[in-house]
Design an enzyme around this catalytic site. Structure first.
Site: not given
Lengths: 234, 207
Positions: B45-47
């Protein structure tokens, strides 16, 4: 030197001025410096430029500064959840610079590391590349992006010691470390300030060298999209 | 019969190999996680997370634990958290094996448009431009045609690009196509769909 302040207002004392550039941590409403944003609202500082991945929602996060028209420009990757933002943007009251999310994070990190520019493939062949220097490395085209240095960074962490060593919690880390690094001054709000020596030095996420002022406070930590699954009956 | 959303997701899951680190976009790509079977696939998850788990049980939502779609999620016993610069470092650095994402348009040269429609509300590209530029294998999962019945596989994109020449494979409700020299190549058709059906529904050059 004392870094711990009694309130968000006190922690920002002497740092705010009209037209300043602020880098803020957070992703959506997760890990945002909600107390410092509220204090900036109360201070009434105007014509602010914010580098922040998102712009909050109408009544939380940076959204509260849009309501009071304190923001002149946003540098963000995604601003979809904010009706007031869109109204001001479409009417020309608010300037918006879209940055790809990773480019924004790296611009902050680079700025904090003394790197004035870097090359990336992100955005090559898109509107993002227009007007930017293109350069080939090993047969691939890259564009140059600039490092960001902010007048002030505002971030949210989970725990701090009184020297400003920070620990974040889960995905609330997100943009907070790079945002903290790119500020000439960084103010961190935390859920808990713990006694010196009680954080494991091997587990510090952001060393206190990047953090100049700390304030502890109660956080609402609002959830933007509550998604759950049903418990299967045993 | 063309594939439905779940069948498209199941077909996309077959692209993934055991041990891969993968980033899934919002919409049908999210469903791919339901079909990975025995393969150990680590979702990014790129966060700032590797090892994304399912949605939490009611009452166990944690405001500090969300995915890139800002939904509450859970962690796994192999989860790792990191900051956004590190997250996009692994994306830009080609460490994520594959990205599966939706699209508005794909061109026969692999150009991808999925972030803005001029004149409509523009929300931003988020991490999409970084993902398609940095991840070595980009797989698009989308309906073959738009709601007006027009091909979404085009000679040239009409919308502003998310990335130029970035798409490797397209999985639609009608079948699977690869971006190759000179156009798109049909590699598979949904059951009951013929290659001629795909040709008829496709504006892009089929080679």
């Amino acid at each position: 030197m004392k870094k711990v302040y009694g309130s968000a207002q006190e922690a920002l004392d002497g740092l705010l001025f009209d037209g300043m550039f602020i880098a803020a941590g957070g992703f959506g409403l997760c890990g945002i410096p909600e107390l410092l944003l509220q204090a900036i609202k109360e201070a009434g500082t105007k014509d602010l430029t914010f580098a922040s991945n998102n712009a909050g929602v109408d009544d939380f996060g940076i959204g509260i500064l849009l309501q009071t028209r304190q923001v002149k420009k946003m540098i963000s990757s995604y601003v979809g959840e904010n009706a007031e933002f869109m109204r001001q943007y479409l009417s020309g009251e608010l300037e918006l610079e879209f940055n790809p999310q990773g480019t924004l994070a790296e611009r902050m990190r680079a700025g904090g590391c003394g790197i004035p520019g870097f090359y990336t493939k992100t955005g090559v062949g898109t509107v993002i590349a227009e007007g930017k220097e293109h350069k080939e490395f090993d047969g691939e085209t890259y564009i140059m992006e600039r490092g960001l240095v902010a007048d002030l960074s505002i971030v949210k962490a989970w725990k701090a010691d009184d020297t400003g060593n920070l620990i974040f919690r889960k995905t609330a880390r997100n943009f907070n470390p790079p945002a903290a690094m790119c500020g000439k001054v960084c103010v961190a709000e935390v859920e808990e300030i713990v006694p010196r020596g009680s954080l494991d030095p091997d587990l510090i996420h952001l060393p206190g060298i990047y953090v100049h002022r700390i304030v502890q406070g109660e956080h609402e930590k609002r959830i933007e999209q509550r998604t759950t699954r049903k418990r299967e009956d045993a | 019969m063309p594939w439905d959303r779940n069948q498209m997701a199941e077909r996309a899951a077959a692209e993934l190999q055991d041990g891969w680190y993968v980033n899934l976009g919002i919409g049908i790509p999210t469903l791919v996680a339901n079909y990975t079977g025995d393969k150990e696939i680590t979702l990014q998850s790129e966060n700032g997370m590797l090892g994304m788990g399912p949605f939490p049980y009611e009452g166990e939502e944690d405001p500090d634990l969300i995915n890139a779609g800002k939904q509450t999620i859970t962690e796994l016993n192999r989860t790792a958290y990191f900051d956004s610069a590190t997250s996009f470092g692994m994306i830009r650095g080609g460490k994520i094996a594959a990205a599966i994402l939706g699209a508005m348009e794909v061109a026969e040269n692999g150009d991808l448009a999925n972030w803005m429609i001029p004149g409509k509300l523009v929300k931003g590209m988020g991490g999409a431009m970084d993902l398609v530029a940095g991840v070595p294998r980009v797989i698009v999962v989308m309906d073959h045609t738009n709601k007006h019945g027009e091909s979404k596989l085009l000679r040239e994109c009409t919308l502003p690009l998310t990335g130029a020449g970035v798409v490797d494979r397209i999985i639609t409700n009608l079948g699977v196509l690869d971006v190759v020299e000179g156009g798109l190549k049909i590699v598979e058709t949904a059951e009951g769909v013929s290659e001629d059906d795909i040709r008829a529904a496709t504006e892009a050059t089929i080679v």
